[in-house]
Design a protein around this motif. Structure first.
Motif, PDB file in Angstrom:
ATOM      1  N   SER A 165       0.841  -1.194   0.000  1.00  0.00           N
ATOM      2  CA  SER A 165       0.000   0.000   0.000  1.00  0.00           C
ATOM      3  C   SER A 165       0.878   1.247   0.000  1.00  0.00           C
ATOM      4  N   GLN A 174       1.708   4.747   1.382  1.00  0.00           N
ATOM      5  CA  GLN A 174       1.511   5.491   2.619  1.00  0.00           C
ATOM      6  C   GLN A 174       2.511   6.637   2.679  1.00  0.00           C
ATOM      7  N   PRO A 201       5.514   8.515   8.031  1.00  0.00           N
ATOM      8  CA  PRO A 201       4.756   8.819   9.247  1.00  0.00           C
ATOM      9  C   PRO A 201       5.213  10.117   9.909  1.00  0.00           C
ATOM     10  N   GLU A 239       9.645  10.974   0.415  1.00  0.00           N
ATOM     11  CA  GLU A 239       8.484  10.801  -0.447  1.00  0.00           C
ATOM     12  C   GLU A 239       8.781  11.462  -1.781  1.00  0.00           C
ATOM     13  N   VAL A 251      -4.293   7.651   9.834  1.00  0.00           N
ATOM     14  CA  VAL A 251      -4.399   6.434   9.045  1.00  0.00           C
ATOM     15  C   VAL A 251      -5.779   5.843   9.334  1.00  0.00           C
ATOM     16  N   ARG A 252      -6.589   5.719   8.311  1.00  0.00           N
ATOM     17  CA  ARG A 252      -7.932   5.147   8.467  1.00  0.00           C
ATOM     18  C   ARG A 252      -7.831   3.727   9.025  1.00  0.00           C
TER      19      ARG A 252
END
Length: 112
Positions: A2, A4, A7, A50, A109-110
């Motif tokens: 996934s 992401q 963090p 990122e 984060v869901r």
């Protein structure tokens, strides 16, 4: 796998924002990019990075470092310096680098 974002970390820490436009034929860029990603991960104090690319050719890389010392290790890495020189001669039409101190950081984060 996934996708992401990096963090949130406990501030303060540093971030670098590298925004670039590549040349038409950046031969060797991909391989060097992979190598730089391997190298930077070995630096104590490196927190992550990122990348994003626009359809028009703008590329943005945001990297996070715990402190000035860890960023300095990256800046002075000889392979990284060689890649920077190659970037100026062959791979980039233009680029901008910004370095800033992160004072606040939080994430979501869901389902977490």
């Amino acid at each position: 796998m996934s996708i992401q974002p990096v963090p949130a970390f406990e501030p303060p820490y540093l971030m670098t924002v590298f925004t670039s436009v590549r040349t038409e034929n950046p031969d060797g860029y991909g391989e060097t990019s992979v190598r730089m990603n391997e190298l930077v991960k070995d630096i104590p104090g490196y927190l992550g990075h990122e990348n994003a690319h626009t359809p028009g050719g703008l590329s943005i890389t945001v990297a996070y470092f715990r402190d000035e010392e860890s960023l300095q290790v990256w800046r002075t890495n000889l392979e990284h310096q060689q890649a920077q020189k190659k970037g100026r001669t062959d791979w980039y039409e233009s680029y901008t680098l910004h370095v800033g101190r992160v004072e606040r950081s939080h994430g979501f984060v869901r389902g977490a």
